[in-house]
Design an enzyme around this catalytic site. Sequence first.
Site, short mmCIF file in Angstrom:
data_model
loop_
_atom_site.label_atom_id
_atom_site.label_comp_id
_atom_site.label_asym_id
_atom_site.label_seq_id
_atom_site.Cartn_x
_atom_site.Cartn_y
_atom_site.Cartn_z
N GLY A 64 5.71 -26.38 13.65
CA GLY A 64 4.44 -26.50 14.43
C GLY A 64 4.09 -25.37 15.50
O GLY A 64 3.12 -25.21 16.34
N TRP A 66 2.80 -22.18 14.74
CA TRP A 66 1.80 -21.58 14.52
C TRP A 66 0.46 -22.79 15.18
O TRP A 66 -0.37 -22.19 15.72
CB TRP A 66 1.24 -21.47 13.04
CG TRP A 66 2.13 -20.08 12.25
CD1 TRP A 66 3.06 -19.76 12.80
CD2 TRP A 66 1.42 -19.36 11.27
NE1 TRP A 66 3.28 -18.58 11.98
CE2 TRP A 66 2.23 -18.55 11.23
CE3 TRP A 66 0.22 -19.50 10.59
CZ2 TRP A 66 2.05 -17.47 10.00
CZ3 TRP A 66 0.22 -18.69 9.43
CH2 TRP A 66 0.81 -17.56 9.44
N ASP A 89 1.66 -30.88 6.74
CA ASP A 89 2.90 -30.46 6.19
C ASP A 89 3.32 -31.70 5.50
O ASP A 89 3.37 -32.70 5.75
CB ASP A 89 3.91 -29.99 7.23
CG ASP A 89 4.85 -28.80 6.72
OD1 ASP A 89 4.78 -27.64 6.91
OD2 ASP A 89 5.96 -29.42 5.93
N ASP A 105 2.21 -34.17 0.67
CA ASP A 105 2.44 -33.07 -0.07
C ASP A 105 0.93 -32.57 -0.60
O ASP A 105 0.43 -33.33 -1.19
CB ASP A 105 3.17 -33.68 -1.28
CG ASP A 105 3.60 -32.32 -2.43
OD1 ASP A 105 3.07 -31.38 -2.31
OD2 ASP A 105 4.64 -32.58 -3.03
N ASP A 130 1.04 -21.02 6.01
CA ASP A 130 2.40 -20.49 5.90
C ASP A 130 3.36 -21.54 4.90
O ASP A 130 4.46 -21.45 4.99
CB ASP A 130 2.86 -20.46 7.20
CG ASP A 130 4.13 -19.78 7.59
OD1 ASP A 130 4.11 -18.62 6.97
OD2 ASP A 130 4.88 -19.96 8.30
N LYS A 170 0.53 -16.79 3.43
CA LYS A 170 1.81 -16.13 2.83
C LYS A 170 1.98 -16.14 1.57
O LYS A 170 1.83 -17.06 0.64
CB LYS A 170 3.06 -17.00 3.61
CG LYS A 170 4.19 -16.15 3.17
CD LYS A 170 5.41 -16.87 4.14
CE LYS A 170 5.75 -18.48 3.94
NZ LYS A 170 6.56 -18.95 4.86
#
EC number: 2.1.1.166
Length: 216
Positions: A64, A66, A89, A105, A130, A170
């Site tokens: 958490g 970000w 997440d 997921d 990310d 990313k």
Amino acid sequence: MPVATKKLRSNRAWIERHINDPFVKRSRQEGYRARSVYKLIELNDKEKLIRPGMCVVDLGAAPGSWTQVVREKLAGKDGEVRGTIIAMDILPMDPIDGVTFLQGDFREQEVADKLTEIIGDKQVDLVLSDMAPNLSGIAAADAARSLLLNELALEFCLEHLKDNGVFVTKVFQGSGFSQYVETLKKHFKTVLTRKPEASRDTSAEVYMVAKHIKKR
């Protein structure tokens, strides 16, 4: 040398590097949940990503850090969030005031549908990703898993992002990297590659900043 001994030495080296990492020390001092926070802070300082009033989706948010930065940037003088923050997440995440969190997921359609339901009729200003797969150590397999997450995040952006919105993701340099960059350039007017200072030199990760979707 036995495999177990190699692994033990590797773990010890990682722990020592982690303890001595200046970004780890700084994150603890400043109350952030992970050292990765400084990657987003640097990206935001350079690209002016986050502004009050935005709708921001943070993919791969746990633990958490970000999301903490997004909340700080969207908060008014009274501390209340000016905008919308949605985090998700596969792992659990401790609550952050003013943030809607979805655990699941991202690769599963049911979870993607639930995220779409939470967003509702809003258009998203900024998508942060990310996300990274659990690494197996097998380069080709890890690259494929990572690329799948990048592709799913891009599909999500093309469905929900405003025309002038921004997508930050990313990406690991390796197999499929150049093709993914070309795909981003096909869909966005501006595509930048960034390597924040907090990204370790030994890591193949970079962050792609894609701005302004081309005509859909």
